[in-house]
Design a protein around this motif. Sequence first.
Motif, PDB file in Angstrom:
ATOM      1  N   PRO B  16      67.427  -6.231 -40.212  1.00  0.00           N
ATOM      2  CA  PRO B  16      68.054  -4.893 -40.453  1.00  0.00           C
ATOM      3  C   PRO B  16      67.183  -3.813 -40.621  1.00  0.00           C
ATOM      4  O   PRO B  16      65.839  -3.961 -41.204  1.00  0.00           O
ATOM      5  N   ARG B  18      66.433  -0.452 -41.952  1.00  0.00           N
ATOM      6  CA  ARG B  18      65.713  -0.696 -43.524  1.00  0.00           C
ATOM      7  C   ARG B  18      64.675  -1.015 -43.984  1.00  0.00           C
ATOM      8  O   ARG B  18      64.364  -0.712 -44.749  1.00  0.00           O
ATOM      9  N   LEU B  19      64.731  -2.464 -43.333  1.00  0.00           N
ATOM     10  CA  LEU B  19      63.646  -3.302 -44.263  1.00  0.00           C
ATOM     11  C   LEU B  19      62.825  -3.939 -42.665  1.00  0.00           C
ATOM     12  O   LEU B  19      61.502  -4.132 -43.601  1.00  0.00           O
ATOM     13  N   ASP B  22      59.498  -1.680 -43.592  1.00  0.00           N
ATOM     14  CA  ASP B  22      58.613  -2.380 -45.050  1.00  0.00           C
ATOM     15  C   ASP B  22      58.157  -4.179 -44.475  1.00  0.00           C
ATOM     16  O   ASP B  22      56.821  -3.649 -44.863  1.00  0.00           O
ATOM     17  N   ALA B  23      58.651  -4.666 -43.754  1.00  0.00           N
ATOM     18  CA  ALA B  23      58.541  -6.063 -43.525  1.00  0.00           C
ATOM     19  C   ALA B  23      57.077  -6.289 -43.167  1.00  0.00           C
ATOM     20  O   ALA B  23      56.689  -6.995 -42.927  1.00  0.00           O
ATOM     21  N   ASP B  25      54.986  -3.491 -42.686  1.00  0.00           N
ATOM     22  CA  ASP B  25      53.954  -3.423 -42.923  1.00  0.00           C
ATOM     23  C   ASP B  25      52.979  -4.673 -44.159  1.00  0.00           C
ATOM     24  O   ASP B  25      51.832  -4.417 -44.234  1.00  0.00           O
ATOM     25  N   ASP B  26      54.217  -4.639 -44.929  1.00  0.00           N
ATOM     26  CA  ASP B  26      53.905  -5.985 -45.680  1.00  0.00           C
ATOM     27  C   ASP B  26      52.930  -7.076 -45.455  1.00  0.00           C
ATOM     28  O   ASP B  26      52.095  -7.871 -45.047  1.00  0.00           O
ATOM     29  N   LEU B  27      53.797  -7.168 -44.087  1.00  0.00           N
ATOM     30  CA  LEU B  27      53.039  -8.902 -42.867  1.00  0.00           C
ATOM     31  C   LEU B  27      51.840  -7.965 -42.732  1.00  0.00           C
ATOM     32  O   LEU B  27      50.256  -9.108 -42.993  1.00  0.00           O
ATOM     33  N   GLU B  50      54.449 -16.685 -40.798  1.00  0.00           N
ATOM     34  CA  GLU B  50      55.211 -15.954 -41.828  1.00  0.00           C
ATOM     35  C   GLU B  50      56.041 -15.081 -40.818  1.00  0.00           C
ATOM     36  O   GLU B  50      57.515 -15.028 -41.147  1.00  0.00           O
ATOM     37  N   LEU B  54      60.485 -15.217 -41.180  1.00  0.00           N
ATOM     38  CA  LEU B  54      61.261 -14.019 -41.787  1.00  0.00           C
ATOM     39  C   LEU B  54      61.681 -14.248 -40.752  1.00  0.00           C
ATOM     40  O   LEU B  54      63.409 -13.681 -41.309  1.00  0.00           O
ATOM     41  N   VAL B  57      65.276 -16.668 -40.786  1.00  0.00           N
ATOM     42  CA  VAL B  57      65.633 -16.527 -42.336  1.00  0.00           C
ATOM     43  C   VAL B  57      66.737 -15.713 -42.114  1.00  0.00           C
ATOM     44  O   VAL B  57      67.821 -15.772 -42.367  1.00  0.00           O
ATOM     45  N   PHE B  58      66.178 -14.740 -40.920  1.00  0.00           N
ATOM     46  CA  PHE B  58      67.011 -13.856 -40.638  1.00  0.00           C
ATOM     47  C   PHE B  58      68.610 -14.750 -39.671  1.00  0.00           C
ATOM     48  O   PHE B  58      69.455 -13.544 -39.667  1.00  0.00           O
ATOM     49  N   ALA B  61      71.010 -16.230 -41.688  1.00  0.00           N
ATOM     50  CA  ALA B  61      71.717 -16.139 -42.201  1.00  0.00           C
ATOM     51  C   ALA B  61      73.232 -15.095 -41.164  1.00  0.00           C
ATOM     52  O   ALA B  61      74.201 -15.563 -41.596  1.00  0.00           O
TER      53      ALA B  61
END
Lengths: 105, 377
Positions: B16, B18-19, B22-23, B25-27, B50, B54, B57-58, B61
């Motif tokens: 999505p 909005r995620l 951030d995802a 950047d962190d990765l 990774e 990630l 998973v989405f 889902a």
Amino acid sequence: MATIGEFEVLILMAVMRLDGEAYPPAVRAEIEQRTRRAVSRGAVYITLDRLETKGLLGSRLADDAGGRRQRRYYHVSPKGVRAIKRTLSALEQMREGLEPLLGKA
Amino acid sequence: MTLEQMVRALLARALPSRLAGDAADDLLADHRRVRAARGTTMAALFLMRESLSLVLVFVLAAISRLARSLVIVRRDVAHALRAIVRRPWSSAGAMLMLAAGLAAVAAASGLASSLLFRPINSLRAGAVHRLAAADQSGRVRLAFSEVELERVRSGLPAAATLATANLQPVVLRVGETDVQTLAEVAGGPYFDIIGLSTSLGRPLVGADAAPGAPPQIVISERIWRRRFARDPSVLGSVVRLNGRAFTIVGVTAGTSNASLLGGSVDAWITLAHADAMLDRNWRTNPDNRWWTTLVQADATAAAEMTAALARTTADLASRLPEPWRERKLVTLPGTLLAGSQRSAAVTLSQVLALFAGLILVAAAAARSWRRWCSCQH
């Protein structure tokens, strides 16, 4: 009434513990540190997304500590707090009488 | 494309919005730490593992959500089939009502789109556009002054043609009878662009608009039928429009046509004799915006047209700074409804669609409630 699973409770509690500093890597680190179990990055992100969709979490965009970039910080909504209480209460009630088998821990 | 860009693009597609940022950047931050500690190869493997996990998973889902919705559909279909078998007559009645409802909605939306969004010229639906001046908030003005149109005409590409019209109430005197009606002053190849043909005589042409041209008029089929009893020798007759004499050179075919919805026009004259209907300063006063404007340009000239309108906007802003400071020339769909009328029609359609949707939701909720009640018993 929202029903939540074990991992969702862990996420909600980690967000509560981080108290305003709950961004995804911090949530993941908090759970790994406290539960001493590995947590996948994907599981954290998708659960945060699902809990926000259910209204148990809220989020806001804010600058990170160094002010270098914006992050999404999460907080537990009142509905989320009620969901945690309900789940813990259900677990407590199920645990009653099982002390001889489960021990104190 | 760098590795970082690839990861960002991949996550932007799978997560999505909005995620995703951030995802990524962190990765990538973790990737930099792994590279510093364990080298480039291990870091690349880490990043691949990774990011794929990630994404997976989405994706899983999403598949799971789809599967759940299919289960619900399957359950509803099974319930419907059981209902048909157990209560065939009431099921047939319900299906007939549903079919009638769907047909009514389809007919209403078809009618609305054919009436409200009908192109001005259905034979050239994609090629005829309205010209408008849009401000920064997107509000459009459809009327132009002759002073503005002179700049627009001079800036148009060769592949485009421009026609103007002004609709006015007039008094048309036929013989001894005055008729209160609507007439249009037509400029450029207006008849050609809106697809208006004549059953008798000819349409107005460029020569009719030349300075000193005799006053010529085209009348509608309705006026010809009602006031001239379909007299085939009507051509050459003289009628008076707002007191001025005009010679009839043509009669339009079929129902009168105008470039605005609801405009039932009975007479057309050219720019050369517009003084009969307009303020005398219409040629020189830039604030006298009398003209709705149509442009005909096919899709191949679209890029050329856009560039020409941008140039003309700049030209107008330098010559007429006050009205053109924060405006630009744009083309709108060439439909009978335009500007605020079109917005109002769209809003009305949306309200009606919302109303229909609410009725369907209420019906579905009532059905679910009945099912729930029957389960409780």
